[in-house]
Design a protein around this motif. Sequence first.
Motif, PDB file in Angstrom:
ATOM      1  N   ARG A  27       0.827  -1.214   0.000  1.00 49.73           N
ATOM      2  CA  ARG A  27       0.000   0.000   0.000  1.00 49.73           C
ATOM      3  C   ARG A  27       0.853   1.252   0.000  1.00 49.73           C
ATOM      4  O   ARG A  27       0.514   2.244  -0.645  1.00 49.73           O
ATOM      5  N   SER A  31       0.874   4.092  -2.918  1.00 47.87           N
ATOM      6  CA  SER A  31       0.468   5.464  -2.595  1.00 47.87           C
ATOM      7  C   SER A  31       1.349   6.502  -3.289  1.00 47.87           C
ATOM      8  O   SER A  31       0.884   7.602  -3.582  1.00 47.87           O
ATOM      9  N   SER A 138      -3.118   6.678   1.270  1.00 51.56           N
ATOM     10  CA  SER A 138      -3.053   5.411   2.005  1.00 51.56           C
ATOM     11  C   SER A 138      -3.443   5.628   3.462  1.00 51.56           C
ATOM     12  O   SER A 138      -2.640   5.432   4.374  1.00 51.56           O
TER      13      SER A 138
END
Length: 176
Positions: A27, A31, A138
């Motif tokens: 993640r 991002s 994120s």
Amino acid sequence: MDSNTEVLLGWRAGLHGWDALVERYSRLVWSVPRSFRLSHTDAADVYQCTWLCLAEHLTRLRRPEHLGAWLVRTATRQSIAVVRARGREVSFDLWEPESALPAPEEVVLTNDRQRRLWAALMTLNERCQRLLRIAAHSPELSYAQVADALGIKVGSVGSTRTRCLADLRRKLGDLR
């Protein structure tokens, strides 16, 4: 959860550490190109290139505890390269039905809001810019992951974010 050092040593020894690294930082890596507002395809390319760079440089990493920051820097460099290569192209999805298109006045208002937001964001210091981009793209990341990516103490993430948001609000008010 294993430390980055343990996972990297396990991966070098032939264990399944790679999956743990990808799961831990996926993640965060995603991002970065999304914060550059890259298309999904370009963001996927940056994501893939970032992991490829890690695989190529894995044996040369000196400080595994700073892996999150290394991944963010690498993804940032890759994203900048894509932005430079693409210029300021704006892609339109030609397959989207016309009924889904917003009214012209909505487009103008949205573009104006986005322009003012980006103008205000760009006046913040680099640390605030990076922190707010990570928070926006994120939000599910833990303070520990954000702190690791930015190279700051976990205890300072919340207060730094609060100061950055207050500064951004003030600057947005100045732009009205």
